[in-house]
Design an enzyme around this catalytic site. Structure first.
Site, PDB file in Angstrom:
ATOM      1  N   GLY A  13       0.827  -1.209   0.000  1.00  0.00           N
ATOM      2  CA  GLY A  13       0.000   0.000   0.000  1.00  0.00           C
ATOM      3  C   GLY A  13       0.853   1.247   0.000  1.00  0.00           C
ATOM      4  N   GLY A  15       0.609   4.166  -0.893  1.00  0.00           N
ATOM      5  CA  GLY A  15      -0.191   5.361  -1.182  1.00  0.00           C
ATOM      6  C   GLY A  15       0.235   6.462  -0.221  1.00  0.00           C
ATOM      7  N   LYS A 224     -11.373   8.784  17.115  1.00  0.00           N
ATOM      8  CA  LYS A 224     -11.146   9.126  15.696  1.00  0.00           C
ATOM      9  C   LYS A 224     -12.240   8.518  14.826  1.00  0.00           C
ATOM     10  CE  LYS A 224      -7.415   9.823  12.506  1.00  0.00           C
ATOM     11  NZ  LYS A 224      -7.561   9.007  11.280  1.00  0.00           N
ATOM     12  N   ASN A 228     -14.599  10.457  12.141  1.00  0.00           N
ATOM     13  CA  ASN A 228     -14.766  10.056  10.748  1.00  0.00           C
ATOM     14  C   ASN A 228     -16.206   9.674  10.426  1.00  0.00           C
ATOM     15  OD1 ASN A 228     -11.533   8.566  10.956  1.00  0.00           O
ATOM     16  ND2 ASN A 228     -12.024  10.443   9.911  1.00  0.00           N
ATOM     17  N   ASN A 232     -16.567  12.489   7.659  1.00  0.00           N
ATOM     18  CA  ASN A 232     -16.291  11.935   6.323  1.00  0.00           C
ATOM     19  C   ASN A 232     -17.583  11.675   5.560  1.00  0.00           C
ATOM     20  OD1 ASN A 232     -13.936  11.696   7.926  1.00  0.00           O
ATOM     21  ND2 ASN A 232     -13.091  10.241   6.455  1.00  0.00           N
ATOM     22  N   SER A 316     -11.320  12.967   3.359  1.00  0.00           N
ATOM     23  CA  SER A 316     -10.810  11.904   2.476  1.00  0.00           C
ATOM     24  C   SER A 316     -11.964  11.147   1.815  1.00  0.00           C
ATOM     25  CB  SER A 316      -9.925  10.946   3.281  1.00  0.00           C
ATOM     26  OG  SER A 316     -10.613  10.493   4.433  1.00  0.00           O
TER      27      SER A 316
HETATM   28  N1  LIG Z   1      -4.538  10.061   3.511  1.00  0.00           N
HETATM   29  C1  LIG Z   1      -4.637  10.502   4.774  1.00  0.00           C
HETATM   30  O1  LIG Z   1      -4.378  11.675   5.084  1.00  0.00           O
HETATM   31  C2  LIG Z   1      -5.058   9.572   5.874  1.00  0.00           C
HETATM   32  C3  LIG Z   1      -5.432   8.272   5.591  1.00  0.00           C
HETATM   33  N2  LIG Z   1      -5.778   7.443   6.640  1.00  0.00           N
HETATM   34  C4  LIG Z   1      -6.171   6.052   6.416  1.00  0.00           C
HETATM   35  O2  LIG Z   1      -5.030   5.300   5.963  1.00  0.00           O
HETATM   36  C5  LIG Z   1      -5.436   4.248   5.093  1.00  0.00           C
HETATM   37  C6  LIG Z   1      -4.702   4.390   3.762  1.00  0.00           C
HETATM   38  O3  LIG Z   1      -5.161   5.589   3.228  1.00  0.00           O
HETATM   39  P1  LIG Z   1      -4.343   6.349   2.065  1.00  0.00           P
HETATM   40  O4  LIG Z   1      -2.896   6.137   2.202  1.00  0.00           O
HETATM   41  O5  LIG Z   1      -4.877   7.740   2.011  1.00  0.00           O
HETATM   42  O6  LIG Z   1      -4.880   5.537   0.787  1.00  0.00           O
HETATM   43  P2  LIG Z   1      -4.296   5.543  -0.702  1.00  0.00           P
HETATM   44  O7  LIG Z   1      -5.422   5.214  -1.590  1.00  0.00           O
HETATM   45  O8  LIG Z   1      -3.493   6.778  -0.918  1.00  0.00           O
HETATM   46  O9  LIG Z   1      -3.243   4.331  -0.679  1.00  0.00           O
HETATM   47  C7  LIG Z   1      -3.676   3.006  -0.742  1.00  0.00           C
HETATM   48  C8  LIG Z   1      -2.598   2.269  -1.530  1.00  0.00           C
HETATM   49  O10 LIG Z   1      -2.830   0.872  -1.446  1.00  0.00           O
HETATM   50  C9  LIG Z   1      -2.493   0.337  -2.722  1.00  0.00           C
HETATM   51  N3  LIG Z   1      -3.153  -0.951  -2.948  1.00  0.00           N
HETATM   52  C10 LIG Z   1      -4.465  -1.196  -3.064  1.00  0.00           C
HETATM   53  N4  LIG Z   1      -4.670  -2.502  -3.276  1.00  0.00           N
HETATM   54  C11 LIG Z   1      -3.433  -3.081  -3.308  1.00  0.00           C
HETATM   55  C12 LIG Z   1      -2.950  -4.404  -3.507  1.00  0.00           C
HETATM   56  N5  LIG Z   1      -3.798  -5.407  -3.754  1.00  0.00           N
HETATM   57  N6  LIG Z   1      -1.610  -4.648  -3.476  1.00  0.00           N
HETATM   58  C13 LIG Z   1      -0.748  -3.629  -3.260  1.00  0.00           C
HETATM   59  N7  LIG Z   1      -1.128  -2.351  -3.058  1.00  0.00           N
HETATM   60  C14 LIG Z   1      -2.460  -2.090  -3.093  1.00  0.00           C
HETATM   61  C15 LIG Z   1      -2.982   1.364  -3.711  1.00  0.00           C
HETATM   62  O11 LIG Z   1      -2.303   1.145  -4.928  1.00  0.00           O
HETATM   63  P3  LIG Z   1      -2.920   1.638  -6.333  1.00  0.00           P
HETATM   64  O12 LIG Z   1      -2.353   3.008  -6.515  1.00  0.00           O
HETATM   65  O13 LIG Z   1      -2.372   0.626  -7.317  1.00  0.00           O
HETATM   66  O14 LIG Z   1      -4.420   1.618  -6.226  1.00  0.00           O
HETATM   67  C16 LIG Z   1      -2.578   2.652  -3.010  1.00  0.00           C
HETATM   68  O15 LIG Z   1      -1.290   3.052  -3.378  1.00  0.00           O
HETATM   69  C17 LIG Z   1      -6.960   4.406   4.954  1.00  0.00           C
HETATM   70  O16 LIG Z   1      -7.631   3.568   5.875  1.00  0.00           O
HETATM   71  C18 LIG Z   1      -7.202   5.868   5.318  1.00  0.00           C
HETATM   72  O17 LIG Z   1      -8.517   6.093   5.802  1.00  0.00           O
HETATM   73  C19 LIG Z   1      -5.731   7.855   7.953  1.00  0.00           C
HETATM   74  C20 LIG Z   1      -5.361   9.142   8.257  1.00  0.00           C
HETATM   75  C21 LIG Z   1      -5.061  10.092   7.233  1.00  0.00           C
HETATM   76  C1  LIG Z   2     -10.544  14.799  10.396  1.00  0.00           C
HETATM   77  C2  LIG Z   2     -10.903  14.611   8.940  1.00  0.00           C
HETATM   78  C3  LIG Z   2     -12.368  14.572   8.742  1.00  0.00           C
HETATM   79  C4  LIG Z   2     -10.298  15.802   8.236  1.00  0.00           C
HETATM   80  O1  LIG Z   2     -10.834  16.010   6.990  1.00  0.00           O
HETATM   81  C5  LIG Z   2     -10.298  13.296   8.431  1.00  0.00           C
HETATM   82  O2  LIG Z   2      -9.743  12.537   9.213  1.00  0.00           O
HETATM   83  C6  LIG Z   2     -10.437  12.867   7.007  1.00  0.00           C
HETATM   84  O3  LIG Z   2     -10.663  13.669   6.134  1.00  0.00           O
HETATM   85  O4  LIG Z   2     -10.301  11.617   6.812  1.00  0.00           O
END
Ligand SMILES: NC(=O)C1=CN([C@@H]2O[C@H](COP(=O)(O)OP(=O)(O)OC[C@H]3O[C@@H](n4cnc5c(N)ncnc54)[C@H](OP(=O)(O)O)[C@@H]3O)[C@@H](O)[C@H]2O)C=CC1
Ligand SMILES: CC(C)(CO)C(=O)C(=O)O
Length: 371
Positions: A13, A15, A224, A228, A232, A316
């Site tokens: 992941g 991302g 948290k 959300n 969200n 998000s």
């Molecule tokens: N972004 C933020 O600010 C915050 C996010 N979170 C939480 O963190 C978690 C991750 O979020 P976030 O990083 O934003 O998500 P993203 O969508 O940015 O990242 C998810 C990643 O997982 C990869 N992926 C999906 N399926 C597979 C697979 N089968 N094998 C390998 N890689 C895979 C995707 O690749 P591909 O590009 O190929 O789809 C992508 O790069 C979520 O639960 C989110 O709610 C929590 C706090 C803040």
């Molecule tokens: C706190 C909040 C709602 C900020 O936008 C968040 O955690 C999100 O967007 O996932």
């Protein structure tokens, strides 16, 4: 195969969350990091288009410096060199977890340290019931609750918008093990390879990692989760920026939080009974639960965190609906609905919210398909 004697951390992941974590692990912890991509195509995009390099722009620092790190090793299911996986970070979206783990199951066993760094609740049930069904081969499981904020720029460049913290604890496979002693936490900090890395200096300071007992993490996770469950979903349904709701959203939040707490009090009873059973016992951390997780205080705090502190943010989940991506609603309001079925509690409010989010996503996809 390890690059050298250093501990190896596989990240599934890469991302927003995976990228900021992987880069800071390389910068500040004594380990090698191997990003694992979903397909050969995505792996080649990383290796060829991005030269196996991730860029993190730290927006919260002066001049928003761009930090770049090259990853010597990276893999996908087809290219993975068979070897036992010792440390595995999962930073996919919640609904992507099972599919992302399946190709690597032959290389995951009871000696693997696996940490979920995700929002929402309910993934551990999927792991128990659908992924790691052989109890004897279940990995050492940990949960991360991350409050850093990050969004993808383009390619493998990410904007680290907000630096907050990463709370980590051992995640019990069995609900009966919800309460841990301070010695349990110290044991992992002393002897578990992944937790030693996560709590090592300077990484722990730079990424603001706090290792704790599960009950301490769960208190923060439910807090948290309620943020959300309100912010969200409602911003996705209304298609609005967080701050546009300020002063007018407390009634809706009260309905969501009140119903959610009814269910959470049953599902996580040991946490809500914790003060009564463990206050004054010095082998356990002292926690304030009921004075924090109550409807009126939570509604005020959620509106402040979501609509004031994060007022300029697009949540998000709203971003997922705007970019026509699946959402994590099933692991947020939808999880309350599934718990309600288990504990025979009416969860019409959260069910309605869940269905409206799904309808919003359908509407956006339909409009996009008609352009
Ligand atoms: N972004 C933020 O600010 C915050 C996010 N979170 C939480 O963190 C978690 C991750 O979020 P976030 O990083 O934003 O998500 P993203 O969508 O940015 O990242 C998810 C990643 O997982 C990869 N992926 C999906 N399926 C597979 C697979 N089968 N094998 C390998 N890689 C895979 C995707 O690749 P591909 O590009 O190929 O789809 C992508 O790069 C979520 O639960 C989110 O709610 C929590 C706090 C803040
Ligand atoms: C706190 C909040 C709602 C900020 O936008 C968040 O955690 C999100 O967007 O996932």
């Amino acid at each position: 195969m390890t690059l050298d004697a250093k501990p190896l951390v596989h990240v599934i992941g890469l991302g927003s969350m995976g990228a900021i974590l992987a880069v800071d692990l390389l910068r500040f912890a004594d380990c090698s990091v191997v990003p694992m991509f979903r397909s050969k195509k995505r792996l080649e995009q990383f290796q060829k288009d991005s030269q196996s390099t991730v860029g993190i722009r730290k927006l919260y620092l002066k001049n928003s410096p761009l930090i770049q790190k090259k990853f010597t090793l990276s893999a996908c299911p087809e290219s993975f060199t068979p070897c036992a996986i010792k440390n595995l970070v999962v930073t996919t979206k919640t609904y992507q977890t099972k599919e992302s783990l399946v190709p690597y199951l032959p290389f995951i066993d009871q000696n693997t340290n696996l940490i979920l760094i995700q929002n929402g609740l309910g993934v551990v049930e999927v792991l128990k019931e659908e992924v790691f069904t052989d109890v004897s081969k279940r990995p050492q499981l940990f949960q991360g609750v991350i409050s850093h904020g990050c969004f993808q720029d383009q390619g493998f460049v990410f904007n680290h918008a907000g630096a907050a913290d990463l709370k980590v604890s051992r995640l019990p496979w069995d609900e009966g093990d919800m309460v841990q002693t301070l010695d349990d936490a110290n044991e992992d900090m002393k002897n578990n390879e992944l937790i030693k890395l996560f709590t090592s200096k300077p990484f722990a300071q730079e990424f603001n990692v706090k290792f704790m007992t599960y009950q301490e993490l769960l208190l923060g996770q439910l807090y948290k989760f309620l943020v959300n469950a309100c912010m969200n979903s409602v911003t996705a349904i209304l298609d609005c920026v967080n701050g546009e709701m300020v002063g007018h959203c407390s009634r809706v939040f009260e309905l969501i939080v009140d119903e959610s707490l009814q269910v959470l009090r049953l599902a996580y009873k040991p946490l809500f009974d914790y003060e009564e059973n463990y206050s004054g016992k010095d082998t356990y951390p002292q926690l304030k639960v009921n004075s924090v997780l109550n409807t009126m205080d939570m509604v005020k705090n959620i509106e402040n965190i979501g609509c004031v502190i994060n007022g300029k943010n697009s949540s998000s989940m709203r971003q997922d609906t705007l970019y026509l991506r699946d959402t994590e609603i099933e692991y947020i309001n939808g999880y309350i609905v599934s718990l309600g079925q288990r504990f025979q509690v009416d969860t019409k409010v959260n069910k309605t919210i869940q269905e409206f989010v799904n309808l919003r996503l359908h509407l956006n996809r339909r409009r996009a398909s008609m352009k």
